[in-house]
Design an enzyme around this catalytic site. Structure first.
Site, PDB file in Angstrom:
ATOM      1  N   LEU A  95       0.875  -1.167   0.000  1.00 41.99           N
ATOM      2  CA  LEU A  95       0.000   0.000   0.000  1.00 41.99           C
ATOM      3  C   LEU A  95       0.916   1.222   0.000  1.00 41.99           C
ATOM      4  O   LEU A  95       1.743   1.383   0.895  1.00 41.99           O
ATOM      5  CB  LEU A  95      -0.895  -0.018   1.242  1.00 41.99           C
ATOM      6  CG  LEU A  95      -2.204   0.779   1.218  1.00 41.99           C
ATOM      7  CD1 LEU A  95      -3.076   0.406   0.027  1.00 41.99           C
ATOM      8  CD2 LEU A  95      -2.969   0.571   2.514  1.00 41.99           C
ATOM      9  N   ASP A  96       0.800   2.062  -1.025  1.00 40.94           N
ATOM     10  CA  ASP A  96       1.691   3.216  -1.171  1.00 40.94           C
ATOM     11  C   ASP A  96       1.622   4.149   0.039  1.00 40.94           C
ATOM     12  O   ASP A  96       0.587   4.210   0.716  1.00 40.94           O
ATOM     13  CB  ASP A  96       1.334   4.012  -2.428  1.00 40.94           C
ATOM     14  CG  ASP A  96       1.605   3.238  -3.707  1.00 40.94           C
ATOM     15  OD1 ASP A  96       2.443   2.320  -3.668  1.00 40.94           O
ATOM     16  OD2 ASP A  96       0.976   3.557  -4.734  1.00 40.94           O
ATOM     17  N   PRO A  97       2.695   4.902   0.307  1.00 39.89           N
ATOM     18  CA  PRO A  97       2.658   5.866   1.419  1.00 39.89           C
ATOM     19  C   PRO A  97       1.508   6.864   1.322  1.00 39.89           C
ATOM     20  O   PRO A  97       0.965   7.289   2.346  1.00 39.89           O
ATOM     21  CB  PRO A  97       4.018   6.572   1.309  1.00 39.89           C
ATOM     22  CG  PRO A  97       4.912   5.560   0.682  1.00 39.89           C
ATOM     23  CD  PRO A  97       4.048   4.817  -0.296  1.00 39.89           C
TER      24      PRO A  97
END
EC number: 5.4.99.25
Length: 310
Positions: A48-50
């Site tokens: 899950l991207d930042p």
């Protein structure tokens, strides 16, 4: 001859379904959870991207053996697309590469949704973890290279428009493995002639785990104030979900203690009776509700492929 080193940490096993906050990387989150729980090993079931928040399933201990089954599951995201700009990363982080003063009508957005439902061909973002010639696409993109990433088939089970304003639109998507929501925003913007990028992204479901399973990171960090270590770890462990829950979509058999012992030794067990399960390439076995093994059912036997400690 030196003795093998004992692994550091506790031999705990289970799933922690983290509600990941914004501006926090998936690898960073796994490291934090591993440290909090003093676990021997940990891993996550899907980056899950930042710039995205929401569900990050984290496996501890033996649960890491079940990560592939969760990674293959359906996922649900809520996301907002900002119209008028296409960006290099297809989200807020990148540079503007195309722009338009046009904005789409709600009717035009709704009319487009069927095109992106079902099995579709999708080109991943330039800034993605896809490997090109042995290198990650995002590493090449950071070096200024524009790479030709081939389209891949992904499956979208449901795509709904849940809100619309002149420059923004909110959606919910249920999709299969490998779907890039950033690519979806980019492609819809191009089709609508106004360009677009992801303004916000939140994951709310990774099969078989739901929103009710999520634990905010702040709740776990708050338990650090408990001075007694045993008490603190016990409080943390209450948030763990049993390892076997990750396999709920597979056929299941219950075994007795003797059968469980045989399976843990790597030996098959015979399945008798008219209620014996049908042959299947993958199933899981439990004893008194605890996961024993993942294996195949063939020729009247359950044959273990992966075994789990008692």
């Amino acid at each position: 001859m030196s003795r093998p080193r004992k692994p550091k940490g506790r031999p705990i096993s289970g799933w922690l379904i983290l509600d990941k906050p914004l501006d926090f990387g998936s690898t960073e989150a796994v490291s934090k959870i591993k440290w909090l729980f003093k676990a021997q090993k940990a891993g996550h079931a899907g980056t899950l991207d930042p710039l995205a928040s929401g569900m990050l399933p984290i496996a501890l201990g033996d649960a890491t053996k079940t990560v592939p089954y969760v990674m293959d599951g359906r996922k649900i995201y809520e996301f907002t697309v900002a119209w008028g700009e296409e960006r290099s990363t297809d989200d807020l982080e990148g540079e503007v590469v195309r722009s338009s003063a046009d904005r789409p009508a709600e009717e035009a957005i709704r009319a487009l949704l069927p095109k992106y439902t079902g099995v579709i061909a999708q080109v991943p973002p330039q800034f993605s973890a896809i490997k090109i010639g042995g290198e990650r696409a995002y590493d090449l993109a950071r070096e200024g290279e524009t790479v030709d990433i081939p389209a891949r088939e992904v499956e979208v089970f449901r795509l709904s428009l849940i809100g619309s304003a002149p420059s923004l639109a909110q959606f919910e998507i249920e999709c299969g493995k490998g779907t890039y929501v950033r690519s979806l925003a980019r492609d819809m913007g191009r089709d609508l002639g106004c360009f677009g990028h992801i303004a916000s992204l939140r994951r709310t479901f990774v099969a078989p785990f739901g929103e009710e399973d999520m634990v905010p990171l702040a709740d776990l960090v708050a338990l650090e104030k408990i001075e007694d270590e045993a008490e603190r770890l016990a409080a943390l462990d209450e948030h763990l979900i049993d390892t076997g829950e990750a396999l709920s979509d597979l056929p299941h058999i219950a075994v007795n203690d003797d059968q469980a012992h045989r399976l843990r030794m790597g030996n098959p067990i015979i399945l008798r009776g008219r209620d014996a399960p049908l042959p299947t390439p993958e199933a899981y076995a439990t004893v008194q509700g605890k996961l024993v093994a993942i294996g195949e059912i063939a020729e009247g036997e359950f044959r273990p492929k992966r075994v789990f400690a008692g």
